[in-house]
Design a protein around this motif. Structure first.
Motif, PDB file in Angstrom:
ATOM      1  N   ASP A 131      15.272   2.798  -6.284  1.00 47.56           N
ATOM      2  CA  ASP A 131      15.960   2.419  -5.054  1.00 47.56           C
ATOM      3  C   ASP A 131      15.836   0.902  -4.927  1.00 47.56           C
ATOM      4  O   ASP A 131      14.731   0.377  -4.799  1.00 47.56           O
ATOM      5  CB  ASP A 131      15.322   3.128  -3.856  1.00 47.56           C
ATOM      6  N   GLU A 158      16.508  -1.432  -2.662  1.00 47.42           N
ATOM      7  CA  GLU A 158      15.911  -2.037  -1.466  1.00 47.42           C
ATOM      8  C   GLU A 158      14.395  -1.794  -1.425  1.00 47.42           C
ATOM      9  O   GLU A 158      13.618  -2.706  -1.126  1.00 47.42           O
ATOM     10  CB  GLU A 158      16.586  -1.492  -0.208  1.00 47.42           C
ATOM     11  N   LYS A 159      13.982  -0.552  -1.719  1.00 43.42           N
ATOM     12  CA  LYS A 159      12.552  -0.248  -1.724  1.00 43.42           C
ATOM     13  C   LYS A 159      11.844  -1.031  -2.831  1.00 43.42           C
ATOM     14  O   LYS A 159      10.732  -1.543  -2.643  1.00 43.42           O
ATOM     15  CB  LYS A 159      12.324   1.252  -1.919  1.00 43.42           C
ATOM     16  N   THR A 172      11.314  -4.611  -1.623  1.00 43.58           N
ATOM     17  CA  THR A 172      10.254  -4.717  -0.612  1.00 43.58           C
ATOM     18  C   THR A 172       8.869  -4.625  -1.239  1.00 43.58           C
ATOM     19  O   THR A 172       7.970  -5.422  -0.932  1.00 43.58           O
ATOM     20  CB  THR A 172      10.426  -3.601   0.445  1.00 43.58           C
ATOM     21  N   ILE A 173       8.715  -3.638  -2.129  1.00 40.21           N
ATOM     22  CA  ILE A 173       7.398  -3.433  -2.753  1.00 40.21           C
ATOM     23  C   ILE A 173       7.037  -4.602  -3.662  1.00 40.21           C
ATOM     24  O   ILE A 173       5.920  -5.126  -3.624  1.00 40.21           O
ATOM     25  CB  ILE A 173       7.390  -2.106  -3.541  1.00 40.21           C
ATOM     26  N   LEU A 186       7.362   2.269  -8.516  1.00 38.01           N
ATOM     27  CA  LEU A 186       8.615   1.870  -7.876  1.00 38.01           C
ATOM     28  C   LEU A 186       9.647   2.973  -8.033  1.00 38.01           C
ATOM     29  O   LEU A 186       9.904   3.431  -9.151  1.00 38.01           O
ATOM     30  CB  LEU A 186       9.167   0.590  -8.525  1.00 38.01           C
TER      31      LEU A 186
END
Length: 404
Positions: free
Chosen positions: A227, A229-230, A233-234, A224
């Protein structure tokens, strides 16, 4: 101490309350090593299943020997795997091989080393023999339908031997969770890369992955970025795909430690975040809406290593229904530890001639000193509310390597 910090005992209690009940699957016997039995293994017949010869030699009638006869005509040979023979004349004998079934009308076996065989006769060269010697009698190990080993045991070569002997081509075992180990942080590069001055290689995840393999759990690796937001999502995808998520780093108070907030936003219920311990205080544990378990470990290598062996291992043991007995060792030198925390101290084991296992503390340079781990065999659990731990005192020990 902040109220958000819980004790070691409270953490274990919470983890046990949130154990899983893993489903049962059938696994071929040749593939089931390391799994946990989900069924009792019972004997489908007596073990041994017949009166079994344990020494190569001759089978005789004991009373004939007791009455003074020492030379016996040989009336046949009984190899292992042949049907049971019968000795019609008790003044004679039958040659028998190890593993063969004891012939009818015989009850004692004389080994070749105590015989002279010539011209079809066997002469016994010793003055004394024991009635029923050198015979492994039917059912003397296990009686038909009795339990040989119980559900909850880890399957080793011994259990596989038993399963094969009782005709278990497949074995009911607990299905291990589908696991993923996730590193966090932009400072990390993969093991095959050359890090820049401000970077380090990912190492925690490989150590944890190998630990899970030793416990019978194959695990995938993910990363990860820092970030939010990333990360969200992940993690949302991984929470759908895996049963067990183990995350290293991102759970402290740093400006980029987004993980607790992201997990909460994804509906993962936090059971606790911080524990009164050293190393490994910022340890986060929670359950997702679809009943997935999340262990978010500190990023420091020793801290994450401790949390895996102390808490993840405990959760796995409870989830699998394994009965565990604590391992105790004797402290070999005085230890001073002032903070009001439980202390997981790295130690090297030493075996003494009096049968005692001695723990020699291996003091490193803090929770980032992962190189120090290779010098030790496991962790002493030194209790909270105590400052001086004296030489000769006995404490629990959690090993992370086999003792040699």
């Amino acid at each position: 101490m902040e109220k958000t910090f819980i004790t070691y005992e409270e953490a274990l209690s919470i983890i046990e309350l949130n154990k899983n009940n893993f489903v049962t699957i059938q696994v071929p016997i040749k593939e089931c090593g390391g799994y946990v039995l989900a069924e009792d293994l019972t004997a489908d017949r007596d073990l041994p299943p017949y009166d079994r010869i344990t020494m190569d030699g001759i089978a005789i009638d004991y009373d004939t020997f007791r009455n003074g006869q020492r030379e016996f005509p040989i009336k046949g040979v009984a190899p292992a795997g042949s049907p049971q023979q019968t000795l019609d004349d008790k003044s004679s004998c039958i040659e028998v091989m190890t593993g063969a079934i004891l012939p009818n009308n015989t009850d004692t076996v004389i080994r070749y080393e105590d015989l002279t065989i010539a011209d079809g006769n066997a002469r016994i060269n010793i003055a004394e023999i024991e009635y029923r010697q050198n015979i492994h009698f039917k059912g003397s190990d296990i009686v038909k339908n009795s339990v040989i080993t119980k559900a909850g045991n880890i399957i080793s070569s011994a259990e596989i031997n038993v399963a094969a002997a009782t005709g278990k081509f497949t074995i009911a075992v607990k299905k291990m969770p589908k696991a993923v180990i996730i590193s966090t942080g932009d400072e990390l590069v993969d093991v095959h890369e050359t890090p820049l001055t401000h970077q380090i290689r990912r190492s925690n995840v490989y150590g944890i992955q190998n630990t899970l393999i030793e416990w019978g759990i194959p695990a995938e690796l993910r990363h990860l970025p820092d970030d939010k937001e990333k990360m969200q999502t992940i993690l949302a995808q991984l929470l759908q795909e895996f049963d067990l998520l183990i995350i290293t780093g991102g759970v402290s108070k740093g400006k980029f430690d987004y993980l607790p907030d992201v997990l909460t936003s994804l509906g993962v219920v936090k059971h606790f975040h911080k524990i009164q311990q050293r190393p490994g205080k910022p340890f986060w544990f929670g359950t997702s809406k679809n009943n997935k378990r999340v262990f978010a470990l500190p990023g420091n290598p020793v801290s994450s290593f401790v949390c895996v062996y102390i808490y993840l291992r405990f959760w796995l043991i409870k989830s699998l229904g394994i009965e565990e007995t604590l391992f105790y060792v004797t402290l070999n030198e005085e230890v001073y530890f002032k903070p009001d925390l439980i202390y997981f101290l790295e130690a090297k084991l030493e075996s003494k001639t009096d049968g005692c296992l001695i723990a020699n503390p291996v003091k490193g340079n803090g929770s980032g000193d992962f190189a120090n781990l290779v010098k030790a065999d496991g962790f002493l659990i030194l209790p909270q509310n105590k400052t001086i731990f004296m030489k000769g005192e006995v404490y629990p020990f959690i090993p992370y390597r086999s003792y040699h």
